[in-house]
Design a protein around this motif. Structure first.
Motif, PDB file in Angstrom:
ATOM      1  N   GLY A  16       0.893  -1.159  -0.014  1.00  5.45           N
ATOM      2  CA  GLY A  16      -0.041  -0.030  -0.206  1.00  5.45           C
ATOM      3  C   GLY A  16       0.811   1.508  -0.002  1.00  5.45           C
ATOM      4  N   ASP A  17       0.575   2.020   1.002  1.00  4.70           N
ATOM      5  CA  ASP A  17       1.025   3.542   1.021  1.00  4.70           C
ATOM      6  C   ASP A  17       2.793   3.397   1.249  1.00  4.70           C
ATOM      7  OD1 ASP A  17      -1.067   4.821   0.437  1.00  4.70           O
ATOM      8  OD2 ASP A  17      -1.694   5.095   2.381  1.00  4.70           O
ATOM      9  N   ARG A  18       3.145   2.338   2.018  1.00  4.18           N
ATOM     10  CA  ARG A  18       4.347   2.004   2.333  1.00  4.18           C
ATOM     11  C   ARG A  18       5.245   1.882   0.877  1.00  4.18           C
ATOM     12  NH1 ARG A  18       1.714  -0.846   6.199  1.00  4.18           N
ATOM     13  NH2 ARG A  18       1.625  -2.672   4.960  1.00  4.18           N
ATOM     14  N   LEU A  19       4.657   1.174   0.022  1.00  3.11           N
ATOM     15  CA  LEU A  19       5.474   1.128  -1.268  1.00  3.11           C
ATOM     16  C   LEU A  19       5.452   2.057  -2.135  1.00  3.11           C
ATOM     17  CD1 LEU A  19       6.660  -0.978  -3.522  1.00  3.11           C
ATOM     18  CD2 LEU A  19       4.393  -1.082  -4.364  1.00  3.11           C
ATOM     19  N   LYS A  20       4.456   3.000  -1.964  1.00  7.36           N
ATOM     20  CA  LYS A  20       4.087   4.253  -2.614  1.00  7.36           C
ATOM     21  C   LYS A  20       5.562   5.119  -2.042  1.00  7.36           C
ATOM     22  CE  LYS A  20      -0.695   4.225  -3.567  1.00  7.36           C
ATOM     23  NZ  LYS A  20      -2.143   4.539  -3.317  1.00  7.36           N
ATOM     24  N   ALA A  21       5.814   5.256  -0.907  1.00  5.13           N
ATOM     25  CA  ALA A  21       6.690   6.098  -0.375  1.00  5.13           C
ATOM     26  C   ALA A  21       8.099   5.401  -0.895  1.00  5.13           C
ATOM     27  CB  ALA A  21       6.662   6.105   1.186  1.00  5.13           C
ATOM     28  N   CYS A  22       8.204   4.077  -0.906  1.00  9.20           N
ATOM     29  CA  CYS A  22       9.498   3.536  -1.160  1.00  9.20           C
ATOM     30  C   CYS A  22       9.896   4.006  -2.816  1.00  9.20           C
ATOM     31  CB  CYS A  22       9.180   2.073  -1.024  1.00  9.20           C
ATOM     32  SG  CYS A  22      10.475   0.985  -1.822  1.00  9.20           S
ATOM     33  N   LEU A  23       8.782   3.678  -3.512  1.00 11.78           N
ATOM     34  CA  LEU A  23       9.281   3.971  -4.976  1.00 11.78           C
ATOM     35  C   LEU A  23       9.411   5.465  -5.126  1.00 11.78           C
ATOM     36  CD1 LEU A  23       6.869   1.700  -6.728  1.00 11.78           C
ATOM     37  CD2 LEU A  23       8.920   1.370  -6.166  1.00 11.78           C
ATOM     38  N   ARG A  24       8.903   6.320  -4.422  1.00 10.63           N
ATOM     39  CA  ARG A  24       8.863   7.842  -4.681  1.00 10.63           C
ATOM     40  C   ARG A  24      10.342   8.119  -4.221  1.00 10.63           C
ATOM     41  NH1 ARG A  24       3.070   8.868  -2.557  1.00 10.63           N
ATOM     42  NH2 ARG A  24       1.994   9.064  -4.487  1.00 10.63           N
TER      43      ARG A  24
END
Length: 320
Positions: A16-24
């Motif tokens: 979820g949002d954890r992955l979004k922060a990771c990729l960004r």
């Protein structure tokens, strides 16, 4: 000197949002980024593609493992052109600004380094005792190391030399990979630099219990592959997870003094652990869980022995 080329591999499942922060945190700084998805049911794949990240969706007919995912990501990166370095990161982590530059500089300065890592920290360390236990576990001394966790920067030549990660290892696969790097003559180092911010998001006792079972599986599997690695951890599990519980039960039948002796040894272990955690938040609760941990660790070790005896596939043990 020419700056080494750098790509990144992020792996995840329903982050979820954890992955979004990771990729960004990766996309603006890396030549190429690959996200490897292990059967997510959320919008992880769609979001990664929206950022222009290459996506590898693993075939669910083959058991998912972090090792398998990292290998697939590495191959996908290299298929688009050779890179000198690869940053591996778990999808529940975001990369600290400045880490990629620091890691690449260290690798460029020392051709004998096969791997560098840094410090991982929890985003919300005091939200739960389980998060705080992760926070304590992440912080290890900087300098030469034998093994590290899954967030690591690896030299492509070193990765290829040892054949990447072993996809059959479901826990402590990062230790197993690092041990083979060291045996191949590469040096490994932890830099005194913040590397990643992790979101353990553990709120329930059951999550911690499953994670600790998984750790035990890793002790047994990787310990068998690379003795004497994890020998100390295994001995503690046999003593505190099996011998002392049996001694306590035996005392209920033969003599209460045996049961009292077992409880006394548990109390001593708790006290030593508590002393080592002095000054840490929730130290008493951490010490109690660490004392208890040898029992789920034992379940994990026995799970590995049973699977190996039967020839069963090594399926991951999920806790989120």
């Amino acid at each position: 000197m020419t700056r080494p080329t750098l790509g990144a591999v992020a792996i995840g499942r329903n982050e979820g949002d954890r992955l979004k922060a990771c990729l960004r945190s990766l996309v603006p700084l890396c030549a190429r980024v690959v996200y490897v998805d292990s059967g997510s049911r959320d919008d992880s794949v769609a979001f990664a593609r929206s950022l222009g990240v290459a996506v590898v969706e693993l075939d669910s007919s083959v058991p998912f493992t972090a090792a398998r995912a990292r290998n697939a990501g590495f191959e996908a990166l290299q298929a688009e052109g050779a890179l000198d370095l690869v940053q591996f990161v778990d999808g529940d982590c975001r990369v600290e600004p400045g880490w990629l530059e620091a890691g690449a500089a260290a690798m460029q300065a020392d051709p004998g380094l096969g791997l560098v890592t840094g410090w991982r920290s929890e985003i919300h360390p005091t939200a739960t005792v389980y998060n705080q236990m992760c926070e304590v576990d992440w912080h290890r001394p900087a300098g030469p190391i034998v093994a590290c966790g899954g967030d690591m920067m690896v030299r492509t030549a070193a990765f290829r030399q040892v054949g990447g990660f072993d996809p059959a290892v479901i826990a402590a696969e990062d230790d197993e990979f690092c041990l083979r790097l060291g045996k191949a003559g590469w040096r490994l180092q932890r830099l005194p630099v913040q590397m990643t911010w992790h979101d353990a998001a553990m709120t329930r006792f059951g999550q911690w219990w499953q994670r600790t079972i998984r750790n035990g599986h890793g002790f047994a599997q990787v310990g068998r592959m690379h003795p004497p690695h994890f020998r100390r951890e295994q001995m503690r599990v046999w003593v505190y997870g099996l011998a002392l519980p049996l001694l306590f039960l035996l005392g209920l039948v033969l003599s209460p003094w045996l049961s009292l002796a077992a409880l006394g040894l548990y109390a001593l272990s708790f006290w030593k652990t508590l002393t080592g955690l002095r000054g840490q938040p929730m130290a008493g609760r951490q010490a109690a869980l660490l004392t208890l941990a040898k029992i789920p660790n034992l379940f994990g070790m026995l799970t590995y022995f049973r699977r190996r005896q039967r020839g069963d596939a090594m399926h991951i043990i999920e806790y989120k």
